[in-house]
Design an enzyme around this catalytic site. Sequence first.
Site, PDB file in Angstrom:
ATOM      1  N   HIS A 108       0.506  -1.087  -0.613  1.00 33.80           N
ATOM      2  CA  HIS A 108       0.502  -0.197  -0.167  1.00 33.80           C
ATOM      3  C   HIS A 108       0.995   1.069   0.139  1.00 33.80           C
ATOM      4  O   HIS A 108       2.198   0.951   0.557  1.00 33.80           O
ATOM      5  CB  HIS A 108      -0.670  -0.163   1.313  1.00 33.80           C
ATOM      6  CG  HIS A 108      -0.116  -0.033   2.241  1.00 33.80           C
ATOM      7  ND1 HIS A 108       0.312   0.759   3.164  1.00 33.80           N
ATOM      8  CD2 HIS A 108       0.131  -1.102   3.822  1.00 33.80           C
ATOM      9  CE1 HIS A 108       0.888   0.892   3.985  1.00 33.80           C
ATOM     10  NE2 HIS A 108       0.500  -0.404   4.581  1.00 33.80           N
ATOM     11  N   GLU A 126      -2.338  -7.526   7.232  1.00 27.94           N
ATOM     12  CA  GLU A 126      -0.842  -7.600   8.046  1.00 27.94           C
ATOM     13  C   GLU A 126      -0.547  -8.331   9.317  1.00 27.94           C
ATOM     14  O   GLU A 126      -1.503  -8.366   9.982  1.00 27.94           O
ATOM     15  CB  GLU A 126      -0.696  -5.410   8.654  1.00 27.94           C
ATOM     16  CG  GLU A 126       0.523  -5.254   8.992  1.00 27.94           C
ATOM     17  CD  GLU A 126       2.264  -5.512   7.778  1.00 27.94           C
ATOM     18  OE1 GLU A 126       2.160  -6.745   7.937  1.00 27.94           O
ATOM     19  OE2 GLU A 126       2.550  -4.548   7.834  1.00 27.94           O
TER      20      GLU A 126
END
Length: 346
Positions: free
Chosen positions: A92, A204
């Site tokens: 990201h 994550e």
Amino acid sequence: MASALACSSAITSFFIRPSGTGYKYDHRPLIHEIDHFHFDFASPPSCSRRKHFRRCSVLPVLSSSSISDMDNAQGQGVYPQHRCKTIHLVRHAQGFHNVAGEKDHSAYLSPVLFDAQLTPLGWQQVDNLRNHIQATGLLKRVELVVVSPLLRTMQTAVGVFGGGSYENGVDAPPLMVENTGNCNRPAISSLNCPPFVAVELCREHLGVHWCDKRRSITEYSPLFPAIDFSLIESDDDSLWNAEVREPDADLAARGVKFFNWLGTRKEKEIAVVTHSGFLIHTLSSFGNDCHPSVKTEICRPFNNCELRSVVIVDRSMVGTSSSSTDFPGKIPQGLDAPSDEAEEKH
């Protein structure tokens, strides 16, 4: 996780090679992706020796130096193309948690960073990566976008791989509504782009850090109407624990399971928008059969909004796809005995 994701997590199911199409560091044409290629007619290479494999489609690029150099390589591998997939891995873009955490690592423990969104600089990174994939033609090749269900990854995914500006009155839901997460960005269209699906396996590290806790799917769905959230079982974030951080080994195992799931998909070219920790620990599980420099290339940490392309090869029949390009030959029927076999008969 949804039953569709319940697949083998054995590391030996797949292996990974760089494909040489990464953003900002490799713009070579496809035919140069295999630097050396050599047939040793006296001793054909074993199919298990695959030290420098790049793509399943073997494209010879021969030179006087490459032929002699290959005496020591012994590592090319040949695999059926339909058992290979190209995966475009994207971390990201810059989020507010990245800025705060670089100044003070303890900031990650603050609820203020809950499900952090992209910074204005992060959106600039998104725009630059989108320009890159449009210029290279990659945007037209991607058949599916898989995204971690957090605000920063979904903003990155739709900004990079989405259909551009959304216009009212169009008979299709937007990928992202206007000003999602107070980003001051227009709505993004779901037209002329691949489908998007959210998958929890590529999240994550779970736990403790508030930036890694997601919102409910009930909150996300109106913000990202065209993203498919059907593979997520729980509306609320039942995976995140405020007291326990997911061990690195567990994250790596989850990542391998995710890659095995990718192998079951019918699509051959898939973009995955995910996180730094997930990529580092997952990719460290691969490349042990490579030259150390290739292993290093696979495991190198990702910058914000970096794209790196790899090839995964199904060596254990996890996938069920068949070739769309193979041709059986002998149409019409005719004599075709190899010369050696014909000589033995006579």
